[in-house]
Design a protein around this motif. Sequence first.
Motif, PDB file in Angstrom:
ATOM      1  N   CYS A 119      28.123  45.671  77.921  1.00  0.00           N
ATOM      2  CA  CYS A 119      26.929  44.825  77.865  1.00  0.00           C
ATOM      3  C   CYS A 119      26.828  44.191  76.481  1.00  0.00           C
ATOM      4  CB  CYS A 119      25.681  45.658  78.153  1.00  0.00           C
ATOM      5  SG  CYS A 119      25.340  46.924  76.902  1.00  0.00           S
ATOM      6  N   GLU A 120      25.797  43.391  76.271  1.00  0.00           N
ATOM      7  CA  GLU A 120      25.537  42.855  74.940  1.00  0.00           C
ATOM      8  C   GLU A 120      25.024  43.989  74.052  1.00  0.00           C
ATOM      9  OE1 GLU A 120      26.186  39.819  73.840  1.00  0.00           O
ATOM     10  OE2 GLU A 120      27.077  39.417  75.808  1.00  0.00           O
ATOM     11  N   PRO A 121      25.431  44.017  72.773  1.00  0.00           N
ATOM     12  CA  PRO A 121      25.032  45.120  71.890  1.00  0.00           C
ATOM     13  C   PRO A 121      23.534  45.373  71.839  1.00  0.00           C
ATOM     14  CG  PRO A 121      26.755  43.834  70.842  1.00  0.00           C
ATOM     15  CD  PRO A 121      26.371  43.090  72.093  1.00  0.00           C
ATOM     16  N   ASP A 122      22.724  44.314  71.862  1.00  0.00           N
ATOM     17  CA  ASP A 122      21.277  44.529  71.758  1.00  0.00           C
ATOM     18  C   ASP A 122      20.657  45.006  73.070  1.00  0.00           C
ATOM     19  OD1 ASP A 122      21.696  42.151  73.052  1.00  0.00           O
ATOM     20  OD2 ASP A 122      20.190  41.009  71.928  1.00  0.00           O
ATOM     21  N   HIS A 123      21.479  45.151  74.125  1.00  0.00           N
ATOM     22  CA  HIS A 123      20.971  45.660  75.397  1.00  0.00           C
ATOM     23  C   HIS A 123      21.374  47.111  75.649  1.00  0.00           C
ATOM     24  CE1 HIS A 123      20.782  41.310  77.221  1.00  0.00           C
ATOM     25  NE2 HIS A 123      19.860  41.544  76.301  1.00  0.00           N
ATOM     26  N   GLN A 147      20.715  50.139  74.236  1.00  0.00           N
ATOM     27  CA  GLN A 147      19.682  51.183  74.268  1.00  0.00           C
ATOM     28  C   GLN A 147      18.864  51.122  75.556  1.00  0.00           C
ATOM     29  OE1 GLN A 147      19.193  53.582  72.113  1.00  0.00           O
ATOM     30  NE2 GLN A 147      20.108  52.977  70.164  1.00  0.00           N
ATOM     31  N   SER A 148      18.464  49.915  75.945  1.00  0.00           N
ATOM     32  CA  SER A 148      17.648  49.798  77.155  1.00  0.00           C
ATOM     33  C   SER A 148      18.471  50.079  78.400  1.00  0.00           C
ATOM     34  CB  SER A 148      17.001  48.408  77.234  1.00  0.00           C
ATOM     35  OG  SER A 148      17.985  47.386  77.251  1.00  0.00           O
ATOM     36  N   LYS A 193      28.951  50.076  70.358  1.00  0.00           N
ATOM     37  CA  LYS A 193      27.643  49.431  70.415  1.00  0.00           C
ATOM     38  C   LYS A 193      27.426  48.620  71.680  1.00  0.00           C
ATOM     39  CE  LYS A 193      29.622  45.899  67.401  1.00  0.00           C
ATOM     40  NZ  LYS A 193      29.585  45.378  66.017  1.00  0.00           N
ATOM     41  N   ASN A 194      28.493  48.446  72.501  1.00  0.00           N
ATOM     42  CA  ASN A 194      28.289  47.696  73.749  1.00  0.00           C
ATOM     43  C   ASN A 194      29.049  48.291  74.933  1.00  0.00           C
ATOM     44  OD1 ASN A 194      30.902  46.957  72.996  1.00  0.00           O
ATOM     45  ND2 ASN A 194      30.694  44.901  73.865  1.00  0.00           N
ATOM     46  N   HIS A 241      19.252  44.721  84.242  1.00  0.00           N
ATOM     47  CA  HIS A 241      20.536  44.766  83.545  1.00  0.00           C
ATOM     48  C   HIS A 241      21.661  44.337  84.479  1.00  0.00           C
ATOM     49  CE1 HIS A 241      19.209  46.778  79.850  1.00  0.00           C
ATOM     50  NE2 HIS A 241      18.370  47.447  80.622  1.00  0.00           N
ATOM     51  N   ARG A 253      29.279  56.167  63.565  1.00  0.00           N
ATOM     52  CA  ARG A 253      28.170  55.680  62.737  1.00  0.00           C
ATOM     53  C   ARG A 253      27.786  56.695  61.672  1.00  0.00           C
ATOM     54  NH1 ARG A 253      23.147  53.637  65.871  1.00  0.00           N
ATOM     55  NH2 ARG A 253      23.478  55.550  67.068  1.00  0.00           N
ATOM     56  N   GLU A 308      33.192  49.279  65.555  1.00  0.00           N
ATOM     57  CA  GLU A 308      31.962  49.739  64.930  1.00  0.00           C
ATOM     58  C   GLU A 308      31.933  49.474  63.429  1.00  0.00           C
ATOM     59  OE1 GLU A 308      28.380  51.013  63.943  1.00  0.00           O
ATOM     60  OE2 GLU A 308      29.106  50.611  65.964  1.00  0.00           O
TER      61      GLU A 308
END
Length: 385
Positions: free
Chosen positions: A174-178, A180-181, A219-220, A244, A320, A347
Amino acid sequence: MPAASLTARCINGTICRPFSTHSTNQTLRTALFFPGHGVHRIGMISSWAEAFPKTSKSFIDEMDATLGLPLSKIISDGPNSELNRTENSQPSIMATSILILRILEQEFGFKTTERVDVTLGHSLGEYSALVAGGYLDFAAALKMVRGRAEVMAQCSRRARQKSGDMYGMVALICEPDHLQSLISAIREFLDPGSTGSRDDSSNEMSSIQQVLIANINSKNQIVLSGSIERIKTLLVQLRQFGGHDPRAVRLKSDSPFHSPIMAPAAQYMRTQLDATDITFPATMPCVSNVSAMPFTSKDDLKDLLSRQCVETVRWWDSIRYLDQERGVKRWIGIGPGKVGRNLVGKEVGRISSKGGGVWGLSDPREVEEIMRALEKPEYEDVDNA
């Protein structure tokens, strides 16, 4: 770095236990990491054996004698149907990784205990990391990996026979900013009781419950493990009701690793680790897949290494933690394939200061270039290999 700051934030926002087995003021500059399941191929030791026959022959003889079977022939000649069997592929990957490390040490004078500050491994690679770090003897680790793989293969066969379902693993991108959700939505759709450390009777759960986030790789990217039909149903729910639409990629595995179905493997590992000599503390810290922090004691190692069979591999959190909190600048990946190196590189990105870089060593032709790069002073700027 004060001890109070040596904490890692888990993917769900909680705070994990502090690192306490080595000096908390020490910056860990160089990490040695190893790949996991799926990177095997026929002939993966052949080029090493040809280039470095003396070191390779003694190692291969030790490997075959330890297992009491000609694993080296399976690695060299196949067929694929034989090498792809979990009980063969997993010890093959682990052994190939350690062979490369031994060649570095014996043929190039690489002093692991002096040049490396911390080890870690992705899933199966955790066993290679424990050998490299001095926690486990190679022969003992190899036998455990083989036995664990045999139990895992049995778990998969029993699950298929009992339910008639197909099992395996599916990567979601997915996209990195998605991310967590996406993880939150998956956990909401799944039975919350199936995502914890239920490794006693959980292998008797229905296939609907037998799905887990097996890996948080970057992250994705995450990986789901369990019933393929249940995973497909989950994806439909994510797209229709969760907002999603991740890209799904079926992995080349018919076993649901890191899922409740593997509970007997966790039990097997507990028994084996209780009967195995473990050195603790060892020569350097080793980061656990389960906690994304270094093992803190011999009992902690036994507990977390057993639970790794049924719990999520927190690779992203591990990278991380070392990158952002412990100051690792040099990352050396050893073993077949480039998957591990790519996940680390994704990362930490481009490192161009203080002699930093991310390297992957899977072919003899790469050795001299990597050794030259590692000989550069740490204050000298270098590019990633």
